[in-house]
Scaffold this motif. Structure first.
Motif, mmCIF file in Angstrom:
data_model
loop_
_atom_site.group_PDB
_atom_site.id
_atom_site.type_symbol
_atom_site.label_atom_id
_atom_site.label_comp_id
_atom_site.label_asym_id
_atom_site.label_seq_id
_atom_site.Cartn_x
_atom_site.Cartn_y
_atom_site.Cartn_z
ATOM 1 N N ASN A 77 0.792 -1.226 0.000
ATOM 2 C CA ASN A 77 0.000 0.000 0.000
ATOM 3 C C ASN A 77 0.830 1.286 0.000
ATOM 4 O O ASN A 77 0.421 2.277 0.595
ATOM 5 N N CYS A 78 1.995 1.287 -0.637
ATOM 6 C CA CYS A 78 2.824 2.486 -0.788
ATOM 7 C C CYS A 78 3.360 2.524 -2.220
ATOM 8 O O CYS A 78 3.342 1.521 -2.921
ATOM 9 N N ASN A 79 3.862 3.664 -2.610
ATOM 10 C CA ASN A 79 4.423 3.837 -3.947
ATOM 11 C C ASN A 79 5.691 2.991 -4.108
ATOM 12 O O ASN A 79 6.679 3.223 -3.416
ATOM 13 N N PRO A 80 5.694 2.013 -5.021
ATOM 14 C CA PRO A 80 6.862 1.134 -5.187
ATOM 15 C C PRO A 80 8.089 1.836 -5.752
ATOM 16 O O PRO A 80 9.170 1.251 -5.792
ATOM 17 N N LYS A 81 7.941 3.083 -6.168
ATOM 18 C CA LYS A 81 9.106 3.838 -6.628
ATOM 19 C C LYS A 81 9.971 4.277 -5.445
ATOM 20 O O LYS A 81 11.170 4.460 -5.584
ATOM 21 N N TYR A 82 9.353 4.425 -4.269
ATOM 22 C CA TYR A 82 10.062 4.950 -3.111
ATOM 23 C C TYR A 82 10.048 4.037 -1.878
ATOM 24 O O TYR A 82 10.708 4.329 -0.896
ATOM 25 N N TRP A 83 9.271 2.957 -1.905
ATOM 26 C CA TRP A 83 9.106 2.097 -0.741
ATOM 27 C C TRP A 83 9.347 0.633 -1.112
ATOM 28 O O TRP A 83 9.076 0.231 -2.247
ATOM 29 N N ILE A 84 9.829 -0.147 -0.145
ATOM 30 C CA ILE A 84 9.990 -1.596 -0.302
ATOM 31 C C ILE A 84 9.496 -2.292 0.972
ATOM 32 O O ILE A 84 9.436 -1.680 2.039
ATOM 33 N N SER A 85 9.160 -3.557 0.828
ATOM 34 C CA SER A 85 8.912 -4.413 1.983
ATOM 35 C C SER A 85 10.045 -5.416 2.065
ATOM 36 O O SER A 85 10.534 -5.894 1.032
ATOM 37 N N ILE A 86 10.445 -5.731 3.282
ATOM 38 C CA ILE A 86 11.514 -6.703 3.515
ATOM 39 C C ILE A 86 10.984 -7.773 4.451
ATOM 40 O O ILE A 86 10.517 -7.477 5.550
#
Length: 112
Positions: A77-86
Motif C-alpha cells: 500500500n505504498c508507492n513502489p518507486k520509493y518504498w519496499i517491503s523486507i
C-alpha cells in the motif's frame, strides 16, 4: 528478528515516535505499528503478523536490492518507486535490515 528488538531499534533513532495510524482503515483486522520522524513515516509493520516491514528507500537502490535479496518485495500500500517491503528471517541479514531502516529514517528526516 523479533518484534520487541525491532521496535526498540526503530525507537532508538533520534526523535522517532510510534503510532497506529491505520486502525480505522482495516476495522481491527490488522494492527499496523508505524514509526515517524518529524511527523513523517519511515517504517511500519503488522503487529499481528510480524513477518516483514515496509520502509522508504532510494529509488536507484531498489532494483539492486530486489536482485540481491529474495526477501525484498513491493511495498504494501505504498508507492513502489520509493518504498519496499523486507521479509524478516530470510536471506537479508538483520544488520542489513537495520541499515536500511536507518537509511529510511534519514531519507525522511533530511527531506523535511
Amino acid at each position: 528478528m523479533d518484534i520487541e528488538g525491532f521496535r526498540t531499534y526503530c525507537l532508538s533513532l533520534p526523535g522517532s515516535e510510534e503510532k497506529t495510524p491505520f486502525e480505522k482503515f482495516f476495522h481491527g483486522k490488522h494492527s499496523f505499528l508505524a514509526f515517524y520522524v518529524n511527523g513523517k513515516m519511515f517504517c511500519y509493520f503488522d503487529i499481528d503478523q510480524f513477518d516483514r516491514c515496509t520502509i522508504k528507500c532510494h529509488p536507484e537502490e531498489i532494483e539492486e536490492l530486489k536482485e540481491t535479496y529474495q526477501s525484498v518485495e513491493p511495498p504494501y500500500n505504498c508507492n513502489p518507486k520509493y518504498w519496499i517491503s523486507i521479509k524478516f528471517n530470510e536471506d537479508m541479514p538483520d544488520k542489513e535490515i537495520k541499515r536500511l531502516v536507518r537509511q529510511s529514517y534519514e531519507i525522511v528526516h533530511t527531506h523535511n
